[in-house]
Design an enzyme around this catalytic site. Structure first.
Site, PDB file in Angstrom:
ATOM      1  CE  LYS A   1       0.267   4.710   8.507  1.00 56.16           C
ATOM      2  NZ  LYS A   1       0.345   4.104   7.003  1.00 56.16           N
TER       3      LYS A   1
ATOM      4  CG  ASP B   1       5.488   3.729   0.930  1.00 53.38           C
ATOM      5  OD1 ASP B   1       5.827   4.480   2.058  1.00 53.38           O
ATOM      6  OD2 ASP B   1       4.540   3.722   0.561  1.00 53.38           O
TER       7      ASP B   1
ATOM      8  CE1 TYR C   1      -3.688   2.582   0.660  1.00 53.74           C
ATOM      9  CE2 TYR C   1      -2.449   3.238   2.627  1.00 53.74           C
ATOM     10  CZ  TYR C   1      -3.467   3.718   1.503  1.00 53.74           C
ATOM     11  OH  TYR C   1      -4.311   4.437   1.562  1.00 53.74           O
TER      12      TYR C   1
HETATM   13  C1  LIG Z   1       0.053   4.830   5.711  1.00 56.63           C
HETATM   14  C2  LIG Z   1       0.671   4.610   4.608  1.00 56.63           C
HETATM   15  C3  LIG Z   1       0.643   5.405   3.328  1.00 56.63           C
HETATM   16  C4  LIG Z   1       0.100   6.318   3.467  1.00 56.63           C
HETATM   17  O1  LIG Z   1       0.089   7.329   4.405  1.00 56.63           O
HETATM   18  P1  LIG Z   1      -1.037   8.606   4.592  1.00 56.63           P
HETATM   19  O2  LIG Z   1      -0.444   9.436   5.470  1.00 56.63           O
HETATM   20  O3  LIG Z   1      -2.210   7.576   5.293  1.00 56.63           O
HETATM   21  O4  LIG Z   1      -1.500   9.049   3.304  1.00 56.63           O
HETATM   22  C5  LIG Z   1       1.775   4.987   2.337  1.00 56.63           C
HETATM   23  N1  LIG Z   1       2.542   4.034   2.359  1.00 56.63           N
HETATM   24  C6  LIG Z   1       2.617   3.234   3.384  1.00 56.63           C
HETATM   25  C7  LIG Z   1       3.655   2.135   3.321  1.00 56.63           C
HETATM   26  C8  LIG Z   1       1.752   3.248   4.423  1.00 56.63           C
HETATM   27  O5  LIG Z   1       1.869   2.573   5.612  1.00 56.63           O
END
Ligand SMILES: *Cc1c(COP(=O)(O)O)cnc(C)c1O
Length: 437
Positions: A271, A242, A147
């Site tokens: 996060k 990511d 994701y």
């Molecule tokens: C949570 C998450 C996102 C998205 O971040 P948001 O602050 O919710 O837009 C993207 N990549 C990863 C790996 C995530 O865990």
């Protein structure tokens, strides 16, 4: 879930549904994956939160991992209060930008330049545009089961037919966006090599969660991650890790570098780096990052980018993490949880469907035997067995992320007693699920 004890939450949810799509501002919160109604939180402190009905829960969602120090960690809250008193938003330069950028650059060295944004989604979008500009190429490679937020290009999924047939995961994603994204299975060497053999000179970037943790917990082998690095190098594409969920969770830096020792070209953060507010970041080398406007020609901007209060929270959080004790504590709690579940497994004559990496854990009640290693191996009925388990956890005062696809998060302020209770609740869920089967 016993609806009688949650009158206030139910009432609020009914009101909310008239004002926001299904009452929420982010889909999983609607509790559709657990067959209940959302809980309305009134306040959080440490490892716990209270809901509007006065019930108390030990929280293992923790702001989807943002709250590695738990709710309302004192020095983070103090930093926010102190900064807020001097102004909430300037829309121009201030000292906190430098302080947080220094901490992030130190943690992700040799990457040494940072752009602050307001979310993980924004960090990823910026990384993708930058990669396309830097390589003058079109294609992006992503993996099913990872994701990356909700940028259009990241809402493309693998089709069920031919290896290269792609589908949109959301309505409103255009055919040209789909055509510009290749989706491959995690951990598959042949399809990855074939994609590079065929499209190597068109691929701008490969984006991956070095520890995929948004669709179950699907750790990949260092060898496969190393192959991503080698192929991107060989073909002149960028490698984007990511690390929105994994960054600062395994130590003071990224999972990619700290755990598997692979150096990506760009890292997206969110996060934990936010200390709990709306902050994301993109990290890269000066050479790449100076392609961003106004130093370079890749446009990116934000009214709230680098918001002083948000950055103050991030600075306060990272300063605590840098002391090291939270990682010691997390390691111990993680080991404790795994040992307890291992013991339960031994008592039952077989391992429980449980996986852990550091302070992230995942119970896959739908797995028949072996846990999946990629999204393709998921049971088509994934989630069904999770409903009764979830209701039972709530009744025991345990709040887990409300979906069987989501991992649980330990924080540095959970206690060994809480983790013991968690281990019992997880074991019981496995026992109950087996009775139903
Ligand atoms: C949570 C998450 C996102 C998205 O971040 P948001 O602050 O919710 O837009 C993207 N990549 C990863 C790996 C995530 O865990």
């Amino acid at each position: 879930m016993n609806a009688n004890c949650a009158e206030r939450s139910l009432e609020l949810h009914q009101k909310a549904r008239e004002l926001m799509p299904d009452g929420v501002n982010s889909p999983v919160r609607a509790f559709k994956h657990v067959g209940g109604r959302p809980i309305y939180v009134s306040r959080g402190e440490g490892s716990r939160f209270m809901d509007e009905d006065g019930r108390c829960f030990v929280d293992y969602c923790m702001g989807w991992g943002a709250l590695i120090l738990g709710h309302a960690y004192p020095t983070v809250v103090e930093a926010v209060q102190k900064t807020a008193r001097d102004g909430l938003c300037f829309g121009t330069c201030h000292r906190n930008e430098i302080l947080l950028a220094e901490l992030v650059a130190e943690a992700f060295s040799p990457l040494d330049m940072v752009r602050f944004v307001c979310s993980g989604t924004e960090a990823v979008s910026t990384a993708l545009r930058l990669a396309r500009a830097a390589t003058q190429r079109r294609l992006l490679v992503k993996f099913s089961g990872c994701y990356h937020g909700h940028a259009d290009a990241m809402l493309v999924k693998a089709g069920s037919g031919a290896a290269e047939q792609q589908l949109a995961e959301s309505e409103g994603v255009t055919a040209s966006t789909i055509a510009d994204t290749l989706v491959l299975p995690l951990g598959n060497v042949e399809l990855l090599e074939a994609a590079f053999a065929r499209h190597g000179d068109e691929i701008a970037a490969v984006i991956v969660e070095p520890l995929p943790a948004n669709n179950g917990l699907l750790p990949q082998s260092p060898a496969w991650l190393g192959l991503l690095r080698a192929l991107t190098h060989r073909h002149g594409a960028l490698l984007i890790f990511d690390e929105v969920i994994s960054g600062f969770r395994f130590g003071f830096g990224g999972y990619g570098k700290l755990v598997v020792d692979i150096q990506p070209d760009l890292v997206s953060l969110g996060k934990i780096v936010s200390g709990g507010l709306a902050v994301g970041a993109l990290v890269g080398s000066k050479k790449l990052m100076r392609k961003l406007s106004p130093a370079g020609g890749v446009y990116q901007a934000g009214t709230q980018a680098g918001n002083p209060v948000g950055l103050a929270a991030g600075i306060a959080c990272l300063r605590v993490l840098k002391e090291g004790w939270p990682y010691e504590k997390l390691k111990n709690l993680g080991n404790q949880l795994e040992a307890a579940l291992q013991k339960s497994g031994e008592e039952r004559g077989g391992a429980l469907p449980f996986r852990r990496q550091g302070s992230l854990f995942w119970l896959c009640l739908d797995s028949a035997g072996k846990l999946p290693d990629n999204a393709e191996q998921f049971s088509p009925t994934m989630g069904k067995k999770f409903h009764p388990a979830y209701a039972s956890w709530l009744s025991q005062g345990i709040y887990m992320p409300p979906s069987s696809y989501e991992v649980g998060f330990l924080s540095a302020v959970h206690t060994p007693a809480e983790v013991d209770a968690l281990a019992r609740a997880l074991t019981e869920a496995v026992d109950e699920t087996q009775k139903l089967a």
